[in-house]
Scaffold this active site. Structure first.
Site, mmCIF file in Angstrom:
data_model
loop_
_atom_site.group_PDB
_atom_site.id
_atom_site.type_symbol
_atom_site.label_atom_id
_atom_site.label_comp_id
_atom_site.label_asym_id
_atom_site.label_seq_id
_atom_site.Cartn_x
_atom_site.Cartn_y
_atom_site.Cartn_z
ATOM 1 N N GLY A 327 104.142 43.836 -4.773
ATOM 2 C CA GLY A 327 105.274 43.751 -5.690
ATOM 3 C C GLY A 327 106.598 43.917 -4.969
ATOM 4 N N SER A 328 107.541 44.597 -5.613
ATOM 5 C CA SER A 328 108.917 44.615 -5.131
ATOM 6 C C SER A 328 109.140 45.415 -3.860
ATOM 7 C CB SER A 328 109.838 45.152 -6.228
ATOM 8 O OG SER A 328 109.844 44.266 -7.340
#
Length: 610
Positions: A327-328
């Site tokens: 993810g981020s």
């Protein structure tokens, strides 16, 4: 006397001497004459034996009758010198190998041979061997009644006399009463001075820290073979070469981990996992300069002293054996790729509409429902607010083929090479699929569509912290003796330049903005400059193959001190019952950084003091 001489043709020459050889009457004169005639008789040449023993002939030059040429002497000397030099080099090589403890792997497990101890970087024991004893009873040899023997053994074995008596009554011999008596209890058994009691010594592995270091240290099975962690990966180093079953050297295998930091990390992780009702979690800390692991905790853990009572799922170190979509927390790496390729600069702006369409797939920000469109944003603002749309716009400036090659250069789809067993590689789509399908590059822009392990994420963040070098994570320092002197050092691996120092400095500045005024404010520590990045990624539903609407994996990475980065701390929490990387993982990282500051004596940031 009759003498028969056989010639070459097989005929015989008969020679008879008329002589009486009696001990009482022997004519020496006649005997002498007869022997003289015999000695003067010689068979003709045709009667000689065809196969006579050949005599070894001395070479003429050795007998002094001739001399070899000087060139031949020089050749002989050169050969001899080469042989002795080769033997000398080989002997030196073997001595050096022995000195640095490069040992051959054991062929057969020896339950009586002590394994070397394992210690943390400060010398605290994490694993050691100790002698234990099996106790066997042979009642038919007892001089006392079974009841008396049961009563005498009860306080030694910490068992009721009735239970022992039942065992003693079950067979006349070969009854095992205990399997792990300590030296003290074995001495108490010997003090009973009773025939029919037999103790058999063997070695047992003890883990004083129990669950604290289980994921990294591992354990040994009933055959005394390492089954996980350092116990498995360093099997050769942990087994001395001595054949004496009571031999013990003073060398210990030293690790990079710090038991003090590890203890704090485990408490933090346990509290976090319990508080958010998560499935599991990992909390890791690394020295980014060389890849040394300082803390490594996974939950749930297990007690290696009782590994056979634990579910198999808990025995594995999932931070290296299971992959996830980051993810981020991967966004800083993507920003570094864009800066390094010249596709963007830190102050370049990209329009964030809050939601975009990539082919048939919609992509939106995690806060689209209440934040909507943000409009033009700089690269720093995109990272600070963790904008998915902004990242897609940014990475569209990078050629897809070049983007894919950069992901390969980072090692996505490979292993880190850490010195622990059972590490798996991540997953990266095929080059054709990535280059020709626009959605693959788009999802990779915000850290989805590919997988890696928590330890690889830590390695990638270390590239940003150490000025652009990819280092190999490691846990083994080397072999140390009882005086603390290092006798052998483990392989650290090579440093590979990935990004320029300018690029990493720019990204660290952006990550500091994340903690100061973005999604990672929960990681702030007064007086210290912390860089970081949050991550909240959807998990793939294994039944449908699509992303789950409820299950997620949240994470946060922290780097300190931001002005001169050295340490990287990562928390990964799997399937929390609500929450994001900023609200769940960031506080855990902050707490561990506070402990790291105290243990490593990290001074406050100069700018923060002002």
């Amino acid at each position: 006397m009759l003498n028969i001489i056989e010639g070459a043709s097989g005929d015989r020459v008969r020679m008879v001497t008329k002589m009486t050889r009696s001990p009482r009457s022997t004519d020496p004169i006649r005997y002498s004459e007869s022997m003289a005639k015999l000695r003067h008789h010689r068979p003709s040449p045709r009667h000689r034996r065809p196969q006579q023993r050949r005599r070894w002939r001395v070479p003429p030059f050795l007998a002094g009758k001739a001399h070899p040429s000087k060139s031949r002497l020089w050749l002989v000397w050169a050969i001899l010198v080469a042989i002795f030099l080769g033997l000398g080099v080989r002997l030196f090589h073997l001595q050096v190998r022995n000195a640095i403890a490069e040992e051959p792997p054991p062929v057969i497990a020896n339950t009586t041979l002590p394994r070397r101890a394992i210690e943390d970087r400060n010398g605290n024991l994490l694993a050691l061997d100790r002698p234990v004893y099996e106790l066997y009873a042979h009642p038919h040899l007892f001089e006392r009644s079974l009841a008396d023997m049961a009563a005498a053994l009860a306080p030694v074995l910490d068992r009721p006399p009735a239970s022992i008596l039942a065992q003693l009554s079950s067979a006349p011999s070969g009854i095992r009463l205990a399997s792990d008596l300590s030296q003290t209890k074995a001495d108490r058994v010997a003090a009973l001075k009773s025939d029919g009691l037999e103790t058999i010594r063997h070695q047992a592995r003890l883990y004083p820290q129990a669950e604290l270091m289980a994921g990294v240290v591992g354990f040994v099975n009933a055959d005394r073979l390492g089954q996980g962690g350092v116990e498995a990966s360093q099997e050769i180093l942990l087994r001395p070469r001595a054949t004496d079953p009571y031999f013990r050297d003073d060398l210990r295998v030293r690790l990079t981990l710090d038991a003090r930091l590890q203890r704090v990390a485990r408490k933090i992780l346990q509290e976090t996992v319990t508080r958010v009702g998560a499935k599991r979690g990992a909390l890791l800390a690394m020295d980014a300069r060389d890849g040394a692991m300082l803390a490594w905790v996974v939950e749930p853990s297990f007690d290696p002293n009782r590994y056979n009572e634990t579910d198999l799922e808990r025995l594995k170190n999932w931070a290296i054996s299971d992959w996830y979509e980051p993810g981020s927390t991967f966004k800083p790496l993507n920003v570094a790729i864009a800066l390094e390729t010249g596709a963007a600069r830190p102050d370049d702006s990209f329009y964030d509409a809050g939601r975009i369409q990539i082919g048939e797939w919609p992509v939106q920000n995690f806060d689209y429902n209440f934040a909507g469109a943000r409009g033009p944003q700089t690269v720093t603002e995109i990272l600070r607010d963790s904008s998915n749309v902004g990242m897609v716009r940014l990475m569209q400036e990078v050629d897809r083929q070049a983007y894919y090659e950069w992901l390969q250069k980072l090692g996505i789809g490979d292993r880190t090479g850490i010195d622990l067993p059972f590490e798996i590689s991540g997953q990266l789509k095929s080059e054709e699929q990535f280059v020709y399908s626009p959605i693959e590059a788009a999802t990779a822009a915000f850290g989805q569509g590919f997988t890696l392990t928590p330890i690889q994420m830590l390695q990638l963040q270390a590239i940003l912290a150490n000025g652009g070098y990819k280092v190999t994570p490691y846990t083994l320092v080397g072999l140390f003796d009882s005086r603390g002197r290092q006798r052998w050092q483990g392989d650290r691996g090579d440093r590979e330049r990935i990004f320029s120092e300018t690029t990493t400095r720019q990204v660290i500045d952006m990550m500091e903005e994340v903690v100061r005024d973005g999604t990672g404010t929960a990681a702030q520590i007064p007086g210290y400059r912390i860089a970081g990045k949050t991550g909240t990624a959807q998990k793939v539903n294994p039944n449908t193959g699509s992303y789950s609407t409820s299950a997620s994996i949240v994470s946060f990475v922290g780097i300190l001190p931001a002005e001169d980065p050295r340490y990287v701390v990562l928390a990964v929490i799997d399937e929390p019952d609500g929450g994001t990387g900023g609200s769940v993982a960031a506080p855990a990282v902050r707490s561990l950084i506070e402990a790291l500051i105290a243990i490593e004596n990290i001074p406050p940031s100069a700018i923060a003091e002002e």
